[in-house]
Write a protein that holds these residues in place. Structure first.
Motif, PDB file in Angstrom:
ATOM      1  N   SER B 104       0.860  -1.177   0.000  1.00  0.00           N
ATOM      2  CA  SER B 104       0.000   0.000   0.000  1.00  0.00           C
ATOM      3  C   SER B 104       0.898   1.230   0.000  1.00  0.00           C
ATOM      4  O   SER B 104       2.105   1.117   0.183  1.00  0.00           O
ATOM      5  N   GLY B 105       0.299   2.367  -0.189  1.00  0.00           N
ATOM      6  CA  GLY B 105       1.118   3.565  -0.170  1.00  0.00           C
ATOM      7  C   GLY B 105       0.500   4.689  -0.946  1.00  0.00           C
ATOM      8  O   GLY B 105      -0.648   4.605  -1.389  1.00  0.00           O
ATOM      9  N   LEU B 106       1.256   5.755  -1.102  1.00  0.00           N
ATOM     10  CA  LEU B 106       0.759   6.908  -1.848  1.00  0.00           C
ATOM     11  C   LEU B 106       1.916   7.652  -2.489  1.00  0.00           C
ATOM     12  O   LEU B 106       3.065   7.534  -2.066  1.00  0.00           O
ATOM     13  N   TYR B 124       4.307   3.635   9.273  1.00  0.00           N
ATOM     14  CA  TYR B 124       3.292   2.571   9.105  1.00  0.00           C
ATOM     15  C   TYR B 124       3.150   1.873  10.449  1.00  0.00           C
ATOM     16  O   TYR B 124       4.080   1.238  10.929  1.00  0.00           O
ATOM     17  N   LYS B 125       1.993   2.034  11.062  1.00  0.00           N
ATOM     18  CA  LYS B 125       1.736   1.376  12.358  1.00  0.00           C
ATOM     19  C   LYS B 125       0.263   1.000  12.435  1.00  0.00           C
ATOM     20  O   LYS B 125      -0.599   1.819  12.099  1.00  0.00           O
ATOM     21  N   GLY B 126      -0.005  -0.184  12.891  1.00  0.00           N
ATOM     22  CA  GLY B 126      -1.396  -0.611  13.088  1.00  0.00           C
ATOM     23  C   GLY B 126      -2.245  -0.507  11.834  1.00  0.00           C
ATOM     24  O   GLY B 126      -3.398  -0.072  11.906  1.00  0.00           O
ATOM     25  N   ASN B 127      -1.685  -0.870  10.698  1.00  0.00           N
ATOM     26  CA  ASN B 127      -2.385  -0.818   9.401  1.00  0.00           C
ATOM     27  C   ASN B 127      -2.776   0.596   8.971  1.00  0.00           C
ATOM     28  O   ASN B 127      -3.682   0.785   8.157  1.00  0.00           O
ATOM     29  N   ILE B 128      -2.124   1.590   9.574  1.00  0.00           N
ATOM     30  CA  ILE B 128      -2.329   2.981   9.178  1.00  0.00           C
ATOM     31  C   ILE B 128      -0.965   3.531   8.762  1.00  0.00           C
ATOM     32  O   ILE B 128       0.017   3.365   9.488  1.00  0.00           O
ATOM     33  N   TYR B 129      -0.935   4.173   7.590  1.00  0.00           N
ATOM     34  CA  TYR B 129       0.341   4.742   7.153  1.00  0.00           C
ATOM     35  C   TYR B 129       0.181   6.239   6.913  1.00  0.00           C
ATOM     36  O   TYR B 129      -0.922   6.752   6.715  1.00  0.00           O
ATOM     37  N   ASP B 130       1.321   6.915   6.938  1.00  0.00           N
ATOM     38  CA  ASP B 130       1.282   8.354   6.719  1.00  0.00           C
ATOM     39  C   ASP B 130       2.621   8.802   6.146  1.00  0.00           C
ATOM     40  O   ASP B 130       3.668   8.250   6.486  1.00  0.00           O
ATOM     41  N   VAL B 131       2.553   9.772   5.279  1.00  0.00           N
ATOM     42  CA  VAL B 131       3.764  10.379   4.728  1.00  0.00           C
ATOM     43  C   VAL B 131       3.567  11.891   4.758  1.00  0.00           C
ATOM     44  O   VAL B 131       2.543  12.393   4.296  1.00  0.00           O
ATOM     45  N   SER B 132       4.534  12.591   5.323  1.00  0.00           N
ATOM     46  CA  SER B 132       4.498  14.064   5.327  1.00  0.00           C
ATOM     47  C   SER B 132       5.821  14.578   4.792  1.00  0.00           C
ATOM     48  O   SER B 132       6.880  14.005   5.080  1.00  0.00           O
ATOM     49  N   GLU B 145       4.754  22.537   5.110  1.00  0.00           N
ATOM     50  CA  GLU B 145       4.394  21.173   4.732  1.00  0.00           C
ATOM     51  C   GLU B 145       3.835  21.189   3.320  1.00  0.00           C
ATOM     52  O   GLU B 145       2.970  22.008   2.984  1.00  0.00           O
ATOM     53  N   PHE B 148      -0.025  17.140  -0.879  1.00  0.00           N
ATOM     54  CA  PHE B 148       0.137  15.983  -1.760  1.00  0.00           C
ATOM     55  C   PHE B 148      -0.543  16.242  -3.094  1.00  0.00           C
ATOM     56  O   PHE B 148      -1.718  16.586  -3.143  1.00  0.00           O
TER      57      PHE B 148
END
Lengths: 172, 157
Positions: B104-106, B124-132, B145, B148
Motif C-alpha cells: 500500500s502507499g501513496l 506505518y503502524k497498526g495498518n495505518i500509514y502516513d507520509v508528510s 508542509e 500531496f
C-alpha cells in the motif's frame, strides 16, 4: 432427466428461496443508512470530537481523496486455484450547512461477480455523517460493516479528531 | 543437455528480466532527509518501506529513475534540483511463513528548488500509514508542509 415431482418441487423451492434471499444493494447513501442496521454485520457508531465542523470538513476533504481514492489489486493462490481481484475505492465528500458526509464505495473491476445492481461508483461500504455541535464540537455517526473495515474506520475516526494517516486498504 | 540449458536460461531471465526494480542512482547532493518508522502488528509479519522515484517532464510524462529501500530509520538521498519529481511511497507487509504479501502507499509530485531541503516522515503502524513532506531552508527550520499532489494533477506545478 428425472420425473419425480418431489425432487422437482425441492429444486424449485431452493431456487425460489435463494433467489428471494438476494436483496438489492443500496443505490445511494440514504438507502445505505436505512439498510445497514438490519443487515447481518451492519454497525452504527456515534461519537463526539472536540473540533468544529469546519475543521472536520476540511480534514475529510483533504484526506479522503489522498487516502481512499485507490485501486487495490489482491491475489490469492493455492492448490489448483489462482484469483485476482481488482477493486477501485471511490470516496465522496458532501458538504452541507453545518454538516459534512463522507461516503465510501467499492467498485470491483475484476474478479468479483456483481449479482445485484451496482450503483455508479460501486457498492456503498461506509458512510460517516458529521454534524456541528456548537463552536468546538462535532458529532459523528458512522455506518459500516463490522467485518473487515477496521483500518478504514480507525483512519476516519482519526481524521474527525484531527489526526492524519491513511488506512491500508489491502488489510481486509 | 539442451533442456538443462533452456532451464538455466529461463531461470536467468526470471532473475534478471522480471525484476524491473533498480537501485536509485544517488548522484546528486543530499537534499532529502527521510525518517521512516514502521512497525508490524504481529511478530509473524514485517513491514518494509521504499520509495520509487520518477522524473517528470514538462509534458507530465514520468520516467522511472530508481527505488530507495528505507532500511534504516534515517536515510538521506539527493534529488535533482529544479525538477518535477514523483515520489511513490510503498509499504510492503508480508508474513514470515505465509506466502501472502501486500503493498500500500501513496505518491506525490514535488518540484525541487535550489537552496531548499526536504524532510520526510514516513510511518506505518497498526495498518495505518502516513507520509508528510516539509520544504525547508535548513535542517531544523520550520518550513512548510507540502500538499500531496497526485500525478494526474501535474499541470499544477
Amino acid at each position: 432427466m428425472h420425473n419425480n415431482p418431489l425432487i422437482t418441487a425441492i429444486i424449485f423451492s431452493l431456487v425460489f428461496i435463494s433467489g428471494c434471499a438476494i436483496k438489492p444493494h443500496p443505490q445511494n447513501a440514504s438507502e445505505f443508512r436505512k439498510a445497514l442496521p438490519g443487515s447481518m454485520f451492519g454497525k452504527t457508531e456515534t461519537f463526539t470530537v472536540n473540533r468544529n465542523i469546519k475543521n472536520v470538513a476540511n480534514t475529510f476533504k483533504k484526506m479522503a481523496p489522498k487516502c481512499l481514492k485507490k485501486r487495490v489489486k489482491s491475489t490469492s493462490s493455492g492448490y489448483m486455484h489462482y484469483q485476482v481481484i481488482v477493486t477501485d475505492y471511490n470516496p465522496t465528500v458532501v458538504k452541507g450547512k453545518n454538516r459534512v458526509e463522507l461516503h465510501l464505495q467499492q467498485d470491483h473491476i475484476q474478479g468479483v461477480m456483481n449479482v445485484t445492481k451496482k450503483p455508479k461508483g460501486g457498492y456503498y461500504m461506509l458512510v460517516a455523517d458529521a454534524v456541528g455541535a456548537g463552536k468546538s464540537k462535532t458529532n459523528v455517526k458512522m455506518y459500516y460493516s463490522s467485518v473487515g473495515q477496521d483500518s478504514i474506520v480507525k483512519a476516519i475516526k482519526g481524521w474527525a479528531a484531527g489526526k492524519k494517516g491513511c488506512p491500508d486498504l489491502t488489510k481486509h | 543437455m539442451i533442456r538443462n540449458f533452456l532451464y538455466l536460461i529461463s531461470f536467468t531471465l526470471i532473475l534478471n528480466g522480471c525484476s524491473a526494480i533498480k537501485t536509485y542512482p544517488d548522484n546528486w547532493a543530499k537534499n532529502i532527509f527521510i525518517i521512516s518508522d514502521t512497525k508490524s502488528d504481529s511478530v509473524m509479519s514485517s513491514v518494509k518501506a521504499s520509495i520509487d522515484i520518477f522524473d517528470v517532464n514538462n509534458k507530465c510524462r514520468e520516467k522511472y529513475i530508481g527505488t530507495v529501500q528505507l532500511k534504516n530509520k534515517k536515510s538521506k538521498i539527493g534529488l535533482k534540483n529544479n525538477q518535477i519529481i514523483y515520489l511513490d511511497f510503498h509499504f510492503l507487509t508480508s508474513g514470515f511463513f505465509a506466502s501472502s504479501s501486500s503493498v500500500s502507499g501513496l505518491g506525490t509530485l514535488i518540484k525541487t528548488r535550489n537552496g531548499y531541503i526536504y524532510e520526510v516522515m514516513a510511518s506505518y503502524k497498526g495498518n495505518i500509514y502516513d507520509v508528510s513532506i516539509w520544504e525547508k531552508r535548513t535542517k531544523g527550520a520550520k518550513g512548510r508542509e507540502l500538499e500531496f499532489i497526485p500525478l494526474h494533477q501535474c499541470q499544477r506545478l
